[in-house]
Design a protein around this motif. Structure first.
Motif, short mmCIF file in Angstrom:
data_model
loop_
_atom_site.label_atom_id
_atom_site.label_comp_id
_atom_site.label_asym_id
_atom_site.label_seq_id
_atom_site.Cartn_x
_atom_site.Cartn_y
_atom_site.Cartn_z
N ALA A 251 38.20 41.38 38.46
CA ALA A 251 37.85 42.17 39.64
C ALA A 251 38.31 41.45 40.90
N GLY A 252 38.76 42.25 41.90
CA GLY A 252 39.09 41.69 43.21
C GLY A 252 38.22 42.35 44.25
N GLY A 253 37.43 41.57 44.98
CA GLY A 253 36.60 42.12 46.07
C GLY A 253 35.66 43.21 45.58
N THR A 254 35.64 44.34 46.33
CA THR A 254 34.74 45.44 45.94
C THR A 254 35.22 46.16 44.68
N GLY A 255 36.38 45.76 44.16
CA GLY A 255 36.83 46.25 42.85
C GLY A 255 35.84 45.84 41.76
N VAL A 281 37.55 36.62 45.14
CA VAL A 281 37.29 36.98 46.54
C VAL A 281 38.20 36.13 47.41
N ARG A 282 38.36 36.55 48.66
CA ARG A 282 39.23 35.76 49.54
C ARG A 282 38.50 34.51 50.03
N ARG A 283 37.28 34.70 50.51
CA ARG A 283 36.47 33.57 50.98
C ARG A 283 35.15 33.57 50.22
N VAL A 338 41.03 45.86 34.75
CA VAL A 338 41.41 45.27 36.03
C VAL A 338 41.09 46.25 37.16
N CYS A 339 40.31 45.81 38.15
CA CYS A 339 40.00 46.67 39.30
C CYS A 339 40.10 45.88 40.60
N GLY A 340 40.76 46.44 41.57
CA GLY A 340 40.92 45.79 42.87
C GLY A 340 41.92 46.60 43.66
N SER A 341 42.54 45.96 44.65
CA SER A 341 43.54 46.70 45.44
C SER A 341 44.73 47.06 44.53
N GLN A 342 45.50 48.05 44.95
CA GLN A 342 46.64 48.47 44.12
C GLN A 342 47.58 47.31 43.83
N GLN A 343 47.83 46.51 44.90
CA GLN A 343 48.71 45.35 44.76
C GLN A 343 48.16 44.39 43.72
N MET A 344 46.86 44.09 43.87
CA MET A 344 46.20 43.14 42.97
C MET A 344 46.26 43.65 41.52
N VAL A 345 46.02 44.94 41.34
CA VAL A 345 46.03 45.51 39.99
C VAL A 345 47.43 45.41 39.39
N PRO A 373 40.52 53.69 44.65
CA PRO A 373 39.72 54.10 45.81
C PRO A 373 39.94 53.21 47.03
N VAL A 374 40.11 53.86 48.15
CA VAL A 374 40.25 53.11 49.40
C VAL A 374 39.25 53.66 50.42
N GLY A 375 38.99 52.89 51.44
CA GLY A 375 38.01 53.28 52.44
C GLY A 375 38.49 54.30 53.39
N1 LIG Z 1 38.37 51.19 40.50
C1 LIG Z 1 38.98 50.26 41.20
O1 LIG Z 1 40.00 49.70 40.77
C2 LIG Z 1 38.43 49.85 42.52
C3 LIG Z 1 39.24 49.29 43.44
N2 LIG Z 1 38.77 48.96 44.67
C4 LIG Z 1 39.73 48.42 45.61
O2 LIG Z 1 39.58 47.01 45.58
C5 LIG Z 1 40.03 46.49 46.81
C6 LIG Z 1 38.99 45.49 47.26
O3 LIG Z 1 39.32 45.01 48.51
P1 LIG Z 1 38.58 43.81 49.21
O4 LIG Z 1 37.14 43.82 48.86
O5 LIG Z 1 38.98 43.91 50.64
O6 LIG Z 1 39.21 42.54 48.54
P2 LIG Z 1 40.71 41.95 48.72
O7 LIG Z 1 41.66 42.90 48.08
O8 LIG Z 1 40.97 41.57 50.11
O9 LIG Z 1 40.61 40.60 47.89
C7 LIG Z 1 39.92 40.48 46.67
C8 LIG Z 1 40.63 39.50 45.77
O10 LIG Z 1 41.85 40.04 45.36
C9 LIG Z 1 42.89 39.08 45.56
N3 LIG Z 1 44.14 39.74 45.85
C10 LIG Z 1 44.44 40.52 46.91
N4 LIG Z 1 45.71 40.92 46.84
C11 LIG Z 1 46.22 40.39 45.72
C12 LIG Z 1 47.48 40.42 45.09
N5 LIG Z 1 48.50 41.10 45.62
N6 LIG Z 1 47.65 39.73 43.91
C13 LIG Z 1 46.63 39.04 43.37
N7 LIG Z 1 45.42 38.97 43.92
C14 LIG Z 1 45.22 39.62 45.08
C15 LIG Z 1 42.41 38.27 46.72
O11 LIG Z 1 43.07 37.00 46.73
C16 LIG Z 1 40.95 38.15 46.42
O12 LIG Z 1 40.74 37.12 45.46
C17 LIG Z 1 40.21 47.65 47.77
O13 LIG Z 1 41.59 47.92 47.86
C18 LIG Z 1 39.52 48.80 47.04
O14 LIG Z 1 40.12 50.03 47.33
C19 LIG Z 1 37.45 49.09 44.97
C20 LIG Z 1 36.59 49.65 44.09
C21 LIG Z 1 37.02 50.11 42.79
#
Ligand SMILES: NC(=O)C1=CN([C@@H]2O[C@H](COP(=O)(O)OP(=O)(O)OC[C@H]3O[C@@H](n4cnc5c(N)ncnc54)[C@H](O)[C@@H]3O)[C@@H](O)[C@H]2O)C=CC1
Length: 375
Positions: A251-255, A281-283, A338-345, A373-375
């Motif tokens: 998971a990344g952040g709110t992911g 998380v970032r911090r 895997v859940c997080g930003s599109q880039q992270m995923v 999901p995005v804000g």
């Molecule tokens: N179902 C899902 O997949 C869900 C996805 N999200 C998404 O998760 C994201 C969360 O954002 P924030 O809380 O602001 O956290 P963030 O995306 O700023 O950072 C969270 C973690 O992800 C890492 N990260 C960011 N970009 C990366 C990359 N390109 N490669 C590898 N690691 C990376 C950061 O280093 C940090 O450890 C939002 O884009 C939100 O839309 C949120 C809820 C559910």
């Protein structure tokens, strides 16, 4: 009526390279010819435009999978009830869509494409109208959710607890869509951070992102007692996708939200899977749900949690969640979510494949019509 899949694909390949132009043209025609339909859409159309083409792409790519396409269109139709789409709107949409495609593929569009698309569109409309009608028997177009809890966990992350006014039939791992009174007709998707409960409440993890209308409204301008609108639950992320009993969650952040829901669900399973959660998380201060995660760990003895902090110096820091996984020499032999930003995923999935995880064992929410999901 039979579908001419070859003609549909052939014509689609002509409009795909000019998708942006075709979509713009489609909405211009639709709103010029049907001003009342404009009222159903949000003032800013950017996200909506991407969704239309995303949805059509899904259909065109999967035309052979009749059942899959029906299911997909059914879900789309149920979701569109909240916009106020009615059966009488469909002919206008079909007419403008075909006209926009014909104009986009200027010069190479054949009359046979018109017929192929008219037939396909009639079928799409029929399936969607039927699904919406059926849904209307048991479910409202949208739920009114009362915010019963609003906790600021960091200066820009809030955890909201929302009580829908009717039973809300979701599965752990799904997401909802939210509209706030501040931004009429603007809907944003948020993963539900809990498994279904007896009290019918859902929990949302929301970070206010700069320029994020809905996320800022939810985090900074919403209080207990306020109401929001919820669309029907959507999404396919589910523990049922797993074919093994060792799960790795990244998971990344709110992911974190949907993965936490899956962990909650797994606590009640007769044979709990072993779960390794890598949470990035970032911090360190961004880790907004530590106490709840520790509670879950107490209930789920086969849950291990590794937190990674990417953007701060310090011992053990400077790592993303996937870095931490490699550092701990965990080569996932089971399923990975895997859940997080599109880039992270995207980055994380690529690295997992390079580590030897079969693509079929990597589960993410991302589909072309339902961006993460995005804000
Ligand atoms: N179902 C899902 O997949 C869900 C996805 N999200 C998404 O998760 C994201 C969360 O954002 P924030 O809380 O602001 O956290 P963030 O995306 O700023 O950072 C969270 C973690 O992800 C890492 N990260 C960011 N970009 C990366 C990359 N390109 N490669 C590898 N690691 C990376 C950061 O280093 C940090 O450890 C939002 O884009 C939100 O839309 C949120 C809820 C559910």
């Amino acid at each position: 009526m039979t579908l001419d899949i070859r003609l549909i694909r052939e014509s689609w390949s002509l409009v795909e390279p000019v998708a942006d132009q075709v979509t713009l043209d489609f909405y211009s025609r639709l709103f010029a010819e049907n001003p009342r339909i404009r009222e159903l859409f949000p003032p800013a159309m950017d996200l909506q435009r991407d969704r239309l083409f995303g949805a059509l792409t899904q259909v065109v790519l999967n035309l052979e999978d009749t059942e899959g396409v029906r299911e997909y269109l059914g879900q789309l139709a149920r979701d569109h009830r909240k916009y106020g789409v009615r059966p009488e709107h469909y002919p206008a949409l079909g007419h403008c869509l075909i006209a926009a495609m014909r104009a986009g593929a200027h010069g190479v569009w054949q009359p046979a494409y018109d017929q192929a698309w008219a037939a396909a569109y009639d079928l799409i409309a029929e399936v969607m109208i039927q699904a919406a009608d059926q849904d209307a028997v048991t479910a409202p177009p949208a739920w009114i959710g009362t915010v019963v809890g609003h906790e600021m966990r960091t200066p820009d992350i809030a955890v909201l607890t929302v009580e829908p006014n009717h039973p809300y039939p979701f599965r752990a791992g799904q997401y909802t869509t939210v509209q706030t009174a501040l931004w009429p007709r603007v809907w944003r998707a948020y993963s539900i951070a809990n498994a279904p409960r007896h009290d019918n409440r859902i929990v949302l993890h929301v970070r206010a992102i700069p320029g994020g209308w809905v996320s800022t409204a939810l985090v900074k301008h919403t209080r207990p007692g306020d109401t929001i609108l919820l669309g029907p639950p959507r999404g396919t992320l589910s523990l049922e996708q797993a074919t093994t009993s060792h799960l790795v969650f990244i998971a990344g952040g709110t992911g974190l939200a949907p993965l936490k829901a899956l962990i909650e669900e797994s606590v009640w399973m007769p044979e709990r899977p072993a779960i390794d959660l890598f949470y990035g998380v970032r911090r360190a201060a961004d880790a907004y749900d530590t106490e709840a995660l520790n509670n879950l760990r107490m209930q789920h003895r086969r849950l291990r949690i590794v937190q990674a902090v990417s953007d701060e110096p310090g011992p053990g820091y400077g790592q993303t969640a996937i870095d931490a996984l490699e550092y701990h020499r965990i080569i996932p032999s089971g399923d990975v979510f895997v859940c997080g930003s599109q880039q992270m995923v995207r980055v994380t999935s690529d690295r997992l494949v390079r580590l030897g995880v079969p693509a079929g064992r990597i589960h993410t929410e991302y589909t072309p019509d339902a961006p993460v999901p995005v804000g």
